[in-house]
Design a protein around this motif. Structure first.
Motif, PDB file in Angstrom:
ATOM      1  N   ASP A 166       0.811  -1.215   0.000  1.00 48.60           N
ATOM      2  CA  ASP A 166       0.000   0.000   0.000  1.00 48.60           C
ATOM      3  C   ASP A 166       0.848   1.271   0.000  1.00 48.60           C
ATOM      4  O   ASP A 166       0.297   2.370  -0.134  1.00 48.60           O
ATOM      5  CB  ASP A 166      -0.923   0.020   1.228  1.00 48.60           C
ATOM      6  CG  ASP A 166      -2.022  -1.027   1.140  1.00 48.60           C
ATOM      7  OD1 ASP A 166      -2.397  -1.391   0.006  1.00 48.60           O
ATOM      8  OD2 ASP A 166      -2.487  -1.487   2.201  1.00 48.60           O
ATOM      9  N   SER A 168       2.746   4.262  -1.380  1.00 48.62           N
ATOM     10  CA  SER A 168       2.220   4.910  -2.588  1.00 48.62           C
ATOM     11  C   SER A 168       3.138   5.995  -3.143  1.00 48.62           C
ATOM     12  O   SER A 168       4.117   6.398  -2.511  1.00 48.62           O
ATOM     13  CB  SER A 168       0.848   5.538  -2.268  1.00 48.62           C
ATOM     14  OG  SER A 168      -0.048   4.586  -1.747  1.00 48.62           O
ATOM     15  N   TRP A 185      -1.174   6.212  -6.623  1.00 46.08           N
ATOM     16  CA  TRP A 185      -0.913   4.832  -7.019  1.00 46.08           C
ATOM     17  C   TRP A 185      -0.277   4.062  -5.864  1.00 46.08           C
ATOM     18  O   TRP A 185       0.728   4.496  -5.304  1.00 46.08           O
ATOM     19  CB  TRP A 185       0.040   4.786  -8.211  1.00 46.08           C
ATOM     20  CG  TRP A 185      -0.621   4.891  -9.540  1.00 46.08           C
ATOM     21  CD1 TRP A 185      -0.813   6.027 -10.275  1.00 46.08           C
ATOM     22  CD2 TRP A 185      -1.164   3.815 -10.309  1.00 46.08           C
ATOM     23  NE1 TRP A 185      -1.437   5.724 -11.462  1.00 46.08           N
ATOM     24  CE2 TRP A 185      -1.673   4.372 -11.503  1.00 46.08           C
ATOM     25  CE3 TRP A 185      -1.268   2.430 -10.105  1.00 46.08           C
ATOM     26  CZ2 TRP A 185      -2.277   3.586 -12.492  1.00 46.08           C
ATOM     27  CZ3 TRP A 185      -1.870   1.658 -11.083  1.00 46.08           C
ATOM     28  CH2 TRP A 185      -2.365   2.232 -12.259  1.00 46.08           C
ATOM     29  N   ARG A 186      -0.848   2.941  -5.500  1.00 44.01           N
ATOM     30  CA  ARG A 186      -0.173   2.009  -4.609  1.00 44.01           C
ATOM     31  C   ARG A 186       0.911   1.283  -5.407  1.00 44.01           C
ATOM     32  O   ARG A 186       0.676   0.877  -6.546  1.00 44.01           O
ATOM     33  CB  ARG A 186      -1.156   0.995  -4.027  1.00 44.01           C
ATOM     34  CG  ARG A 186      -2.291   1.607  -3.212  1.00 44.01           C
ATOM     35  CD  ARG A 186      -3.147   0.511  -2.600  1.00 44.01           C
ATOM     36  NE  ARG A 186      -4.293   1.066  -1.884  1.00 44.01           N
ATOM     37  CZ  ARG A 186      -5.511   1.182  -2.396  1.00 44.01           C
ATOM     38  NH1 ARG A 186      -5.737   0.788  -3.649  1.00 44.01           N
ATOM     39  NH2 ARG A 186      -6.501   1.688  -1.680  1.00 44.01           N
ATOM     40  N   ASP A 189      -0.083  -2.169  -6.747  1.00 41.50           N
ATOM     41  CA  ASP A 189      -0.931  -2.162  -7.940  1.00 41.50           C
ATOM     42  C   ASP A 189      -0.139  -1.750  -9.176  1.00 41.50           C
ATOM     43  O   ASP A 189      -0.313  -2.317 -10.262  1.00 41.50           O
ATOM     44  CB  ASP A 189      -2.104  -1.204  -7.741  1.00 41.50           C
ATOM     45  CG  ASP A 189      -3.100  -1.702  -6.702  1.00 41.50           C
ATOM     46  OD1 ASP A 189      -3.211  -2.933  -6.534  1.00 41.50           O
ATOM     47  OD2 ASP A 189      -3.753  -0.859  -6.058  1.00 41.50           O
ATOM     48  N   GLU A 386      -9.456  -3.628 -12.021  1.00 46.06           N
ATOM     49  CA  GLU A 386      -8.230  -3.520 -11.236  1.00 46.06           C
ATOM     50  C   GLU A 386      -7.198  -4.565 -11.659  1.00 46.06           C
ATOM     51  O   GLU A 386      -7.563  -5.617 -12.191  1.00 46.06           O
ATOM     52  CB  GLU A 386      -8.568  -3.676  -9.754  1.00 46.06           C
ATOM     53  CG  GLU A 386      -9.454  -2.536  -9.251  1.00 46.06           C
ATOM     54  CD  GLU A 386      -9.745  -2.630  -7.765  1.00 46.06           C
ATOM     55  OE1 GLU A 386      -9.391  -1.688  -7.039  1.00 46.06           O
ATOM     56  OE2 GLU A 386     -10.333  -3.649  -7.356  1.00 46.06           O
ATOM     57  N   ALA A 390      -5.518   4.180  -7.015  1.00 41.31           N
ATOM     58  CA  ALA A 390      -6.448   4.230  -5.885  1.00 41.31           C
ATOM     59  C   ALA A 390      -7.487   5.326  -6.063  1.00 41.31           C
ATOM     60  O   ALA A 390      -8.603   5.233  -5.548  1.00 41.31           O
ATOM     61  CB  ALA A 390      -5.676   4.444  -4.585  1.00 41.31           C
ATOM     62  N   TYR A 393      -6.198  12.191  -5.260  1.00 40.64           N
ATOM     63  CA  TYR A 393      -5.859  12.538  -3.889  1.00 40.64           C
ATOM     64  C   TYR A 393      -6.765  13.650  -3.366  1.00 40.64           C
ATOM     65  O   TYR A 393      -6.914  14.697  -3.998  1.00 40.64           O
ATOM     66  CB  TYR A 393      -4.386  12.966  -3.817  1.00 40.64           C
ATOM     67  CG  TYR A 393      -3.856  13.102  -2.422  1.00 40.64           C
ATOM     68  CD1 TYR A 393      -3.771  11.998  -1.591  1.00 40.64           C
ATOM     69  CD2 TYR A 393      -3.442  14.327  -1.931  1.00 40.64           C
ATOM     70  CE1 TYR A 393      -3.279  12.107  -0.294  1.00 40.64           C
ATOM     71  CE2 TYR A 393      -2.947  14.451  -0.648  1.00 40.64           C
ATOM     72  CZ  TYR A 393      -2.870  13.340   0.167  1.00 40.64           C
ATOM     73  OH  TYR A 393      -2.390  13.458   1.439  1.00 40.64           O
ATOM     74  N   THR A 399     -12.954  11.084  -7.824  1.00 41.84           N
ATOM     75  CA  THR A 399     -12.620   9.661  -7.765  1.00 41.84           C
ATOM     76  C   THR A 399     -13.842   8.814  -8.079  1.00 41.84           C
ATOM     77  O   THR A 399     -13.771   7.856  -8.865  1.00 41.84           O
ATOM     78  CB  THR A 399     -12.070   9.303  -6.371  1.00 41.84           C
ATOM     79  OG1 THR A 399     -10.861  10.026  -6.156  1.00 41.84           O
ATOM     80  CG2 THR A 399     -11.789   7.819  -6.253  1.00 41.84           C
ATOM     81  N   TYR A 403     -13.640   6.320 -11.107  1.00 39.96           N
ATOM     82  CA  TYR A 403     -13.505   4.928 -10.664  1.00 39.96           C
ATOM     83  C   TYR A 403     -14.885   4.438 -10.226  1.00 39.96           C
ATOM     84  O   TYR A 403     -15.354   4.746  -9.135  1.00 39.96           O
ATOM     85  CB  TYR A 403     -12.476   4.836  -9.528  1.00 39.96           C
ATOM     86  CG  TYR A 403     -11.104   5.268  -9.977  1.00 39.96           C
ATOM     87  CD1 TYR A 403     -10.219   4.370 -10.568  1.00 39.96           C
ATOM     88  CD2 TYR A 403     -10.705   6.600  -9.845  1.00 39.96           C
ATOM     89  CE1 TYR A 403      -8.963   4.784 -10.995  1.00 39.96           C
ATOM     90  CE2 TYR A 403      -9.449   7.019 -10.282  1.00 39.96           C
ATOM     91  CZ  TYR A 403      -8.591   6.102 -10.857  1.00 39.96           C
ATOM     92  OH  TYR A 403      -7.363   6.507 -11.299  1.00 39.96           O
ATOM     93  N   ARG A 410     -14.918  -2.837  -9.633  1.00 35.02           N
ATOM     94  CA  ARG A 410     -14.398  -1.468  -9.750  1.00 35.02           C
ATOM     95  C   ARG A 410     -13.696  -1.297 -11.097  1.00 35.02           C
ATOM     96  O   ARG A 410     -12.810  -2.075 -11.458  1.00 35.02           O
ATOM     97  CB  ARG A 410     -13.421  -1.166  -8.615  1.00 35.02           C
ATOM     98  CG  ARG A 410     -12.947   0.285  -8.548  1.00 35.02           C
ATOM     99  CD  ARG A 410     -12.210   0.526  -7.231  1.00 35.02           C
ATOM    100  NE  ARG A 410     -11.807   1.906  -7.066  1.00 35.02           N
ATOM    101  CZ  ARG A 410     -10.582   2.360  -7.320  1.00 35.02           C
ATOM    102  NH1 ARG A 410      -9.627   1.533  -7.738  1.00 35.02           N
ATOM    103  NH2 ARG A 410     -10.286   3.633  -7.142  1.00 35.02           N
TER     104      ARG A 410
END
Length: 539
Positions: A166, A168, A185-186, A189, A386, A390, A393, A399, A403, A410
């Motif tokens: 997690d 980022s 972005w994590r 991912d 996915e 994420a 921000y 978001t 998303y 998602r």
């Protein structure tokens, strides 16, 4: 398997030869041993000065080794790196740093004049770390830290900390309209998306297997980011190369020069070039055409592009000079990547804007919001499941808009329209929020721009709409032209591929088409330009 960039870089440093170059910048060579030592020292200093996990650490720097070192130090210290465009005005920099809540700023000494103004306006920035461009330690002024003093002091041992998938980084994108947005972005991912690339022959299952693959690879790649590191295409290409145990070559000059690029490929044995579409590819092709055979480019294997359309005719031109090179065009956005891939070789050059759909890519009906059946031909909003970013921000509304949760799944939906053919190929149509409504018909600027760039005498072009009393909006083409430009011939050529309502009502000739440093279109400036100018033949 939960990937973490800091853990990967630590593991790679333990298995690669210590004297292998990690970064090359002119005569400055940073070996892997030095790179690991310096980034560990930087990360340790960051923690010692009170930076904690999730604190935002911004980087304001040109294409310089310190940009990568500061970014990697943030990854290793579990802080969140934030890219800042060095071309921004003081007001724009203040906006980004306030928006992300930056606690620290790494900045290059060439930007000292701007920093003096920023310090008074950004009380939330606790640490100001000055990057010495010449790589020499300087005594820090009051309230500042010396980047080189931080990097050089210490044994450089790995940090004894537990990291997470997690952890980022923030990718601020200026986009084409509106204020910059921070996409979070994590690293776990982001790594999964990297492993979707068609360039990867074998995908490691875990960090141990990855380390073994790096250790056993005697000939890793070496990348040149032709584009700025402050944009995702440049920094992602370099970080990805380093995580594979390879290295990166940074161009010595601040501004892109195609001949310098080819000289560096020859001098350093570069295997891959990362670009952003035609803005970089066209001058690269012109340099090869001007002096065929001047450079020994036998080391080069791949040129990859992301973030901007790369036209088929330019690809074909490059392959005429580089028949053994593979060209990889990646369809993606800051919000998500891997929507599609277009691979061109000397034997096969796909049409402009046509991609093989990624495994997780779908189309969404813009009217109903429903996901179209997988593989079914049709048109809709480009989307993918996915792993994706994420979100934006500190912007839950934006978001939620981008998303979307549909039937419990998602999806990232950045706003691009695409057409899926019966053959499974995706054709990019354009971005919905840029479409021009003329007489009730929707026109995507990108479609008209690419048609324009195929016409004789058109070197570059942007298309915008201007108010029209009859049609609501009419099409204006802002073009950089050559002496070969003939408006009647251009119009005749456009009529062969475009419907009548898509044709420009007028042309505005400029010396330089408005673009950001990355090569992406600057539609805000373009729109302002047409409102200030009366219709003229040439500026």
């Amino acid at each position: 398997m939960g990937w973490n960039y800091g853990d990967i870089l630590d593991a790679v440093a333990r298995v690669v030869p210590a004297d292998r170059p990690a970064l090359i910048w002119g005569d400055d060579v940073v070996t892997w041993a030095a790179f690991d030592r310096r980034t560990n020292n930087l990360a340790r200093r960051m923690i010692e000065h009170g930076l904690a996990p999730d604190d935002r650490v911004a980087v304001l720097c040109r294409n310089h080794p310190a940009y990568i070192e500061a970014t990697v130090a943030a990854l290793k210290s579990r802080t969140v790196s934030v890219n800042v465009n060095y071309r921004y005005t003081a007001d724009e920099i203040v906006y980004v740093l306030e928006d992300c809540g930056a606690s620290a700023l790494f900045y290059q000494d060439s930007l000292d004049a701007t920093i003096a103004e920023l310090k008074a306006r950004l009380p939330g920035v606790r640490l100001w770390i000055r990057i010495e461009s010449d790589r020499q330690v300087r005594a820090a002024a009051a309230g500042e830290q010396s980047f080189e003093a931080w990097a050089q002091a210490g044994e450089g041992a790995p940090l004894d900390i537990q990291r997470s998938p997690d952890d980022s980084y923030l990718l601020y994108t200026g986009g084409t309209t509106g204020r910059p947005k921070g996409v979070l972005w994590r690293t776990g991912d982001a790594r999964k998306v990297q492993l979707e690339s068609p360039l990867i022959a074998k995908r490691p299952a875990d960090l141990a297997e990855h380390s073994a693959m790096v250790r056993d690879n005697p000939a890793p790649s070496r990348t040149i980011p032709a584009c700025p590191l402050m944009h995702g295409a440049g920094s992602n290409a370099v970080i990805g190369e380093l995580m594979a145990g390879g290295g990166a070559v940074l161009l010595p000059s601040d501004r892109f020069d195609a001949d310098e690029l080819w000289r560096e490929v020859e001098r350093t044995g570069v295997t891959r070039i990362a670009i952003v579409g035609d803005v970089f590819a066209r001058p690269m092709l012109r340099a090869l055409e001007a002096a065929p055979g001047r450079y020994d480019l036998s080391s080069l294997k791949v040129i990859s592009s992301a973030g901007l359309i790369w036209s088929g005719e330019v690809k074909a031109g490059l392959l005429a000079h580089l028949p053994k090179v593979t060209l990889v065009d990646i369809l993606g956005a800051s919000e998500a990547s891997g929507f599609g891939y277009s691979v061109a070789t000397a034997d096969n050059v796909p049409a402009t804007g046509v991609f093989a759909a990624g495994a997780k890519t779908v189309l969404i009906d813009p009217d109903t919001g429903a996901v179209l059946p997988k593989g079914a031909a049709g048109e809709g909003l480009l989307a993918r499941t996915e792993p994706v970013a994420a979100g934006y921000y500190r912007d839950p509304a934006k978001t939620a808009e981008t998303y979307r949760m549909i039937d419990g799944v998602r999806y990232a939906v950045p706003g691009d329209f695409a057409r899926l053919g019966a053959d499974g190929q995706l054709t990019l149509i354009g971005r919905g929020n840029l479409s021009i409504n003329t007489g009730g018909e929707k026109v995507f600027p990108e479609e008209v721009e690419e048609a324009l760039k195929l016409q004789p005498g058109v070197e570059d072009a942007l298309v915008v709409g201007e108010p029209d009393p009859t049609w609501g909006k009419s099409i204006v083409a802002i073009v950089k032209s050559t002496p070969a430009f003939d408006e009647a011939a251009v119009r005749a050529g456009l009529q062969k591929t475009l419907a009548g309502y898509k044709l420009p009502r007028r042309f505005l000739h400029v010396d330089l088409v408005p673009r950001h440093e990355s090569g992406k279109a600057d539609y805000r400036t373009a729109q302002a330009l047409i409102t200030k100018q009366e219709p003229v033949e040439h500026l």
